[in-house]
Write a protein that holds these residues in place. Structure first.
Motif, PDB file in Angstrom:
ATOM      1  N   MET A 154       0.810  -1.197   0.000  1.00  0.00           N
ATOM      2  CA  MET A 154       0.000   0.000   0.000  1.00  0.00           C
ATOM      3  C   MET A 154       0.852   1.258   0.000  1.00  0.00           C
ATOM      4  O   MET A 154       0.376   2.301  -0.364  1.00  0.00           O
ATOM      5  CB  MET A 154      -0.937   0.020   1.198  1.00  0.00           C
ATOM      6  CG  MET A 154      -2.125  -0.898   1.034  1.00  0.00           C
ATOM      7  SD  MET A 154      -2.998  -0.544  -0.464  1.00  0.00           S
ATOM      8  CE  MET A 154      -4.633  -0.559   0.093  1.00  0.00           C
ATOM      9  N   GLY A 155       2.088   1.175   0.375  1.00  0.00           N
ATOM     10  CA  GLY A 155       2.952   2.343   0.386  1.00  0.00           C
ATOM     11  C   GLY A 155       3.155   2.926  -0.999  1.00  0.00           C
ATOM     12  O   GLY A 155       3.211   4.142  -1.176  1.00  0.00           O
ATOM     13  N   LEU A 156       3.268   2.069  -2.003  1.00  0.00           N
ATOM     14  CA  LEU A 156       3.475   2.528  -3.375  1.00  0.00           C
ATOM     15  C   LEU A 156       2.253   3.289  -3.879  1.00  0.00           C
ATOM     16  O   LEU A 156       2.378   4.382  -4.444  1.00  0.00           O
ATOM     17  CB  LEU A 156       3.761   1.342  -4.294  1.00  0.00           C
ATOM     18  CG  LEU A 156       3.932   1.678  -5.771  1.00  0.00           C
ATOM     19  CD1 LEU A 156       5.144   2.565  -5.977  1.00  0.00           C
ATOM     20  CD2 LEU A 156       4.030   0.409  -6.576  1.00  0.00           C
ATOM     21  N   PHE A 157       1.065   2.754  -3.662  1.00  0.00           N
ATOM     22  CA  PHE A 157      -0.150   3.409  -4.141  1.00  0.00           C
ATOM     23  C   PHE A 157      -0.406   4.734  -3.432  1.00  0.00           C
ATOM     24  O   PHE A 157      -0.822   5.703  -4.053  1.00  0.00           O
ATOM     25  CB  PHE A 157      -1.361   2.486  -3.992  1.00  0.00           C
ATOM     26  CG  PHE A 157      -1.281   1.288  -4.893  1.00  0.00           C
ATOM     27  CD1 PHE A 157      -1.273   1.423  -6.270  1.00  0.00           C
ATOM     28  CD2 PHE A 157      -1.195   0.025  -4.362  1.00  0.00           C
ATOM     29  CE1 PHE A 157      -1.194   0.332  -7.107  1.00  0.00           C
ATOM     30  CE2 PHE A 157      -1.113  -1.082  -5.186  1.00  0.00           C
ATOM     31  CZ  PHE A 157      -1.117  -0.940  -6.561  1.00  0.00           C
ATOM     32  N   SER A 158      -0.143   4.780  -2.145  1.00  0.00           N
ATOM     33  CA  SER A 158      -0.349   6.035  -1.420  1.00  0.00           C
ATOM     34  C   SER A 158       0.672   7.087  -1.850  1.00  0.00           C
ATOM     35  O   SER A 158       0.344   8.271  -1.920  1.00  0.00           O
ATOM     36  CB  SER A 158      -0.298   5.808   0.085  1.00  0.00           C
ATOM     37  OG  SER A 158       0.970   5.340   0.473  1.00  0.00           O
ATOM     38  N   SER A 159       1.883   6.675  -2.159  1.00  0.00           N
ATOM     39  CA  SER A 159       2.877   7.652  -2.616  1.00  0.00           C
ATOM     40  C   SER A 159       2.546   8.158  -4.013  1.00  0.00           C
ATOM     41  O   SER A 159       2.755   9.336  -4.318  1.00  0.00           O
ATOM     42  CB  SER A 159       4.284   7.058  -2.570  1.00  0.00           C
ATOM     43  OG  SER A 159       4.393   5.952  -3.427  1.00  0.00           O
TER      44      SER A 159
END
Length: 70
Positions: A1-6
């Motif tokens: 989820m870190g990639l999508f939020s960034s």
């Protein structure tokens, strides 16, 4: 989820920078100050219609665009 939020954060920052740039110029971000949209999403349209910008009601001013948002 870190990639999508960034990615989402990057898009939001890019959008805010664009709006700030348009505000500094005093023009509508939707039509870039023209007051009309050149692109009309109708397939096989033979002429190039000029449709009044929905964001600024055809004025091309940032102040009118900002009043529509609120």
């Amino acid at each position: 989820m870190g990639l999508f939020s960034s990615i989402k954060q990057w898009q939001e920052n890019r959008k805010q920078k664009y709006i700030a740039d348009m505000q500094a110029k005093g023009v509508c971000p939707d039509c870039r100050g023209r007051g009309f949209d050149l692109y009309y999403p109708v397939e096989y349209y033979n002429t190039s219609p000029s449709i009044e910008c929905q964001g600024c009601n055809g004025s091309g001013l940032f102040s009118d665009w900002a009043s529509q948002i609120k």
